[in-house]
Design a protein around this motif. Structure first.
Motif, PDB file in Angstrom:
ATOM      1  N   THR A  80     -39.698 -31.532  35.468  1.00 34.06           N
ATOM      2  CA  THR A  80     -40.476 -31.945  34.690  1.00 34.06           C
ATOM      3  C   THR A  80     -42.257 -32.299  35.649  1.00 34.06           C
ATOM      4  O   THR A  80     -43.270 -31.087  34.862  1.00 34.06           O
ATOM      5  CB  THR A  80     -40.681 -33.353  34.133  1.00 34.06           C
ATOM      6  OG1 THR A  80     -39.121 -33.554  33.324  1.00 34.06           O
ATOM      7  CG2 THR A  80     -41.898 -34.039  33.568  1.00 34.06           C
ATOM      8  N   GLY A 111     -49.392 -45.176  26.097  1.00 34.44           N
ATOM      9  CA  GLY A 111     -48.174 -44.229  25.828  1.00 34.44           C
ATOM     10  C   GLY A 111     -47.141 -44.373  27.246  1.00 34.44           C
ATOM     11  O   GLY A 111     -45.498 -44.220  26.377  1.00 34.44           O
ATOM     12  N   TYR A 112     -46.943 -45.902  28.281  1.00 30.55           N
ATOM     13  CA  TYR A 112     -45.943 -46.128  28.277  1.00 30.55           C
ATOM     14  C   TYR A 112     -45.253 -47.323  27.601  1.00 30.55           C
ATOM     15  O   TYR A 112     -44.877 -47.458  27.225  1.00 30.55           O
ATOM     16  CB  TYR A 112     -46.322 -46.605  30.209  1.00 30.55           C
ATOM     17  CG  TYR A 112     -44.380 -47.461  30.902  1.00 30.55           C
ATOM     18  CD1 TYR A 112     -44.135 -46.633  31.165  1.00 30.55           C
ATOM     19  CD2 TYR A 112     -44.876 -48.886  30.171  1.00 30.55           C
ATOM     20  CE1 TYR A 112     -43.577 -47.112  32.546  1.00 30.55           C
ATOM     21  CE2 TYR A 112     -43.555 -49.990  31.111  1.00 30.55           C
ATOM     22  CZ  TYR A 112     -43.060 -48.720  32.431  1.00 30.55           C
ATOM     23  OH  TYR A 112     -42.596 -49.659  32.793  1.00 30.55           O
ATOM     24  N   ALA A 154     -45.617 -47.156  24.511  1.00 24.62           N
ATOM     25  CA  ALA A 154     -45.033 -46.601  23.350  1.00 24.62           C
ATOM     26  C   ALA A 154     -43.620 -46.584  23.355  1.00 24.62           C
ATOM     27  O   ALA A 154     -43.584 -46.562  23.123  1.00 24.62           O
ATOM     28  CB  ALA A 154     -46.007 -45.351  22.571  1.00 24.62           C
ATOM     29  N   VAL A 155     -43.573 -45.982  25.198  1.00 25.20           N
ATOM     30  CA  VAL A 155     -42.432 -45.482  25.163  1.00 25.20           C
ATOM     31  C   VAL A 155     -41.476 -46.917  24.825  1.00 25.20           C
ATOM     32  O   VAL A 155     -40.031 -47.035  24.868  1.00 25.20           O
ATOM     33  CB  VAL A 155     -41.495 -44.830  26.435  1.00 25.20           C
ATOM     34  CG1 VAL A 155     -40.805 -45.014  26.969  1.00 25.20           C
ATOM     35  CG2 VAL A 155     -42.198 -43.813  26.701  1.00 25.20           C
ATOM     36  N   TYR A 156     -41.637 -47.728  25.806  1.00 20.92           N
ATOM     37  CA  TYR A 156     -41.407 -49.174  25.811  1.00 20.92           C
ATOM     38  C   TYR A 156     -40.872 -49.698  24.488  1.00 20.92           C
ATOM     39  O   TYR A 156     -39.418 -50.015  23.889  1.00 20.92           O
ATOM     40  CB  TYR A 156     -41.717 -50.450  26.414  1.00 20.92           C
ATOM     41  CG  TYR A 156     -41.335 -51.813  26.575  1.00 20.92           C
ATOM     42  CD1 TYR A 156     -39.965 -52.311  27.642  1.00 20.92           C
ATOM     43  CD2 TYR A 156     -41.628 -52.906  25.627  1.00 20.92           C
ATOM     44  CE1 TYR A 156     -39.446 -53.372  27.254  1.00 20.92           C
ATOM     45  CE2 TYR A 156     -41.420 -54.214  25.615  1.00 20.92           C
ATOM     46  CZ  TYR A 156     -40.395 -54.353  26.286  1.00 20.92           C
ATOM     47  OH  TYR A 156     -39.642 -55.442  26.283  1.00 20.92           O
ATOM     48  N   GLY A 181     -40.291 -48.402  21.984  1.00 21.67           N
ATOM     49  CA  GLY A 181     -39.638 -47.000  21.223  1.00 21.67           C
ATOM     50  C   GLY A 181     -37.823 -47.144  21.257  1.00 21.67           C
ATOM     51  O   GLY A 181     -37.452 -47.053  21.251  1.00 21.67           O
ATOM     52  N   ILE A 182     -37.814 -47.311  22.832  1.00 19.59           N
ATOM     53  CA  ILE A 182     -37.139 -47.962  23.349  1.00 19.59           C
ATOM     54  C   ILE A 182     -36.177 -49.149  22.209  1.00 19.59           C
ATOM     55  O   ILE A 182     -35.187 -49.675  21.762  1.00 19.59           O
ATOM     56  CB  ILE A 182     -36.649 -47.931  25.045  1.00 19.59           C
ATOM     57  CG1 ILE A 182     -37.066 -47.068  25.082  1.00 19.59           C
ATOM     58  CG2 ILE A 182     -35.584 -48.892  25.703  1.00 19.59           C
ATOM     59  CD1 ILE A 182     -37.543 -47.327  26.429  1.00 19.59           C
ATOM     60  N   SER A 229     -35.653 -48.731  18.741  1.00 20.87           N
ATOM     61  CA  SER A 229     -34.112 -47.833  18.618  1.00 20.87           C
ATOM     62  C   SER A 229     -32.888 -49.209  18.605  1.00 20.87           C
ATOM     63  O   SER A 229     -32.125 -48.412  17.859  1.00 20.87           O
ATOM     64  CB  SER A 229     -34.341 -46.820  19.674  1.00 20.87           C
ATOM     65  OG  SER A 229     -33.443 -48.085  21.039  1.00 20.87           O
TER      66      SER A 229
END
Length: 123
Positions: free
Chosen positions: A36, A108-109, A111-113, A115-116, A119
Motif C-alpha cells: 500500500t 478517517g481513523y 470512521a474506520v473504528y 465501521g469496525i 460490523s
C-alpha cells in the motif's frame, strides 16, 4: 463515452494495484504495509506527472484526462488525489491544507473504528 474512458482506466488501475501489491507483499511480507505504501507513493507521482502534462498540453484529447488521473490513478489509489488536492490547497491557503490533512486523518481513523464497531452488530 466519458464513462467508458473512466472504466477502462479504472480497470487497468485496479489490476495494476492488485498485481503490484501482491508482488511486493510476496517479496517483503506484511509486517509493514509495503504494498500500500509503494502504491500510494507511486500513485502520487503518476497523478502529479499526468495532470501537469495534461494541463500543459490542452490539445490532448479529453479522454486522457478521464482515463489516466480519474480512471487509472483513481482505481490505483485515492491517496494520490488526496495529496494532489492538499498540494493545490497549500498553494492557495496553507491553513486549509493543514485542516484538510488533519481532519482527513483523524476523522478517517474514527470512521474506520466506527465501521469496525458497527460490523459487530451484524456478526
Amino acid at each position: 463515452m466519458k464513462f467508458v474512458w473512466v472504466a477502462i482506466g479504472g480497470a487497468l488501475g485496479s489490476l495494476a494495484r492488485y498485481t503490484l501489491g501482491a508482488w511486493i507483499y510476496s517479496r517483503m511480507g506484511t509486517r509493514f504495509p509495503y504494498g500500500t505504501f509503494v502504491i500510494n507513493i507511486t500513485g502520487c507521482f503518476v497523478i502529479g506527472l499526468a495532470l501537469s502534462i495534461l494541463d500543459a498540453h490542452t490539445e490532448l484529447p479529453s479522454a486522457w484526462r478521464l482515463a489516466v488521473p480519474i480512471g487509472f490513478v483513481g482505481a490505483y489509489t485515492t491517496f494520490s488525489t488526496f495529496e494532489f488536492e492538499t498540494f493545490r490547497a497549500a498553494q492557495e491557503n496553507p491553513a486549509i491544507a493543514l485542516l484538510y490533512v488533519g481532519s482527513s486523518v483523524v476523522l478517517g481513523y474514527g470512521a474506520v473504528y466506527l465501521g469496525i464497531q458497527t460490523s459487530k452488530l451484524f456478526g
